[in-house]
Design an enzyme around this catalytic site. Sequence first.
Site, PDB file in Angstrom:
ATOM      1  N   ASP A 173       0.822  -1.208   0.000  1.00 20.71           N
ATOM      2  CA  ASP A 173       0.000   0.000   0.000  1.00 20.71           C
ATOM      3  C   ASP A 173       0.858   1.261   0.000  1.00 20.71           C
ATOM      4  O   ASP A 173       2.020   1.247   0.401  1.00 20.71           O
ATOM      5  CB  ASP A 173      -0.912   0.024   1.235  1.00 20.71           C
ATOM      6  CG  ASP A 173      -2.240  -0.676   1.007  1.00 20.71           C
ATOM      7  OD1 ASP A 173      -2.502  -1.068  -0.150  1.00 20.71           O
ATOM      8  OD2 ASP A 173      -3.007  -0.832   1.967  1.00 20.71           O
ATOM      9  N   LYS A 203      -3.240   2.757  -2.224  1.00 19.91           N
ATOM     10  CA  LYS A 203      -4.553   3.044  -1.665  1.00 19.91           C
ATOM     11  C   LYS A 203      -4.373   4.146  -0.630  1.00 19.91           C
ATOM     12  O   LYS A 203      -3.805   3.940   0.428  1.00 19.91           O
ATOM     13  CB  LYS A 203      -5.196   1.820  -1.011  1.00 19.91           C
ATOM     14  CG  LYS A 203      -5.516   0.710  -1.998  1.00 19.91           C
ATOM     15  CD  LYS A 203      -6.448  -0.328  -1.426  1.00 19.91           C
ATOM     16  CE  LYS A 203      -7.876   0.152  -1.388  1.00 19.91           C
ATOM     17  NZ  LYS A 203      -8.457   0.383  -2.711  1.00 19.91           N
ATOM     18  N   MET A 224      -9.279   9.263   8.759  1.00 21.38           N
ATOM     19  CA  MET A 224      -9.765   9.736   7.455  1.00 21.38           C
ATOM     20  C   MET A 224     -10.883  10.776   7.609  1.00 21.38           C
ATOM     21  O   MET A 224     -11.882  10.750   6.896  1.00 21.38           O
ATOM     22  CB  MET A 224     -10.248   8.543   6.604  1.00 21.38           C
ATOM     23  CG  MET A 224      -9.164   7.536   6.306  1.00 21.38           C
ATOM     24  SD  MET A 224      -9.781   5.998   5.541  1.00 21.38           S
ATOM     25  CE  MET A 224     -10.440   5.139   6.994  1.00 21.38           C
TER      26      MET A 224
END
Length: 268
Positions: A43, A65, A182
């Site tokens: 990732d 990602k 996030m």
Amino acid sequence: MNATAFPPSRGSVTLVGAGPGDPELLTLKAVKAIASATVLLVDDLVNDAVLAHARPEARIIHVGKRGGCASTPQAFIEKLMVQQALTGETVVRLKGGDPFIFGRGGEEVEHLRAAGVAVQVVNGITAGLAAVTSLQVPLTHREHAHGVVFVTGHAKPGDPGTDWAALAQCAHQARLTLVIYMGISSAADIQQGLLQGLPAHTPVAIVQHASLPQQRHAQATLGELCDTLSVHRLGSPSIIVVGDVLQGLAAAQSASMAAEPDAWPVAA
């Protein structure tokens, strides 16, 4: 899908948590898994230094990602893992943080099992824990927080996402620390919702690039959250921490700035 419809797997897949960024925070088990891999699917948020543990002949495939950026489709990653394992490869899916905390590890395990692929999981230190630890703040405290909630600020398309007002009321009543992943792009909605159940003076910390040399952080109150993000230009990847466990940090900062006004910048 019936796993018996697939031939037995000759290889295997291990989902490995690479931790928050600092390569020294890898577990010994993670290092052993990386060293044994013939194929690594990596990732974006994984520190390149982690790959020093890979064998020289291992094939490294970057499957980016990262929130807010173009990402490799999840379906493609899952298909690639299955294909490589069925050809006999020892596959390591190297993921930032912990595979089972907002890492889509659960989806990947389900897909691999359905395809008849042997799968293991190696935990990593999650960014939410590393963020508060870097500030020398706990997630729980007998006097300030009786529990902790890890929650994502990024909802799946078509999903209404977290009910921030309800979560705030629960956090206030049960004395919980909120650790929001996030959440930068939806900070305004998060702030508005949380203010419906938590006082505006509730302490908040924002930590960007937790555990890395370029880490920056800022401290504020819930009522100041969005203004603080704007003023100090804090972006992704960041962790937002909300709760009274941060009171000690506020007191330490106030004492330091009283003694030496320029000793502790708001964002460092």
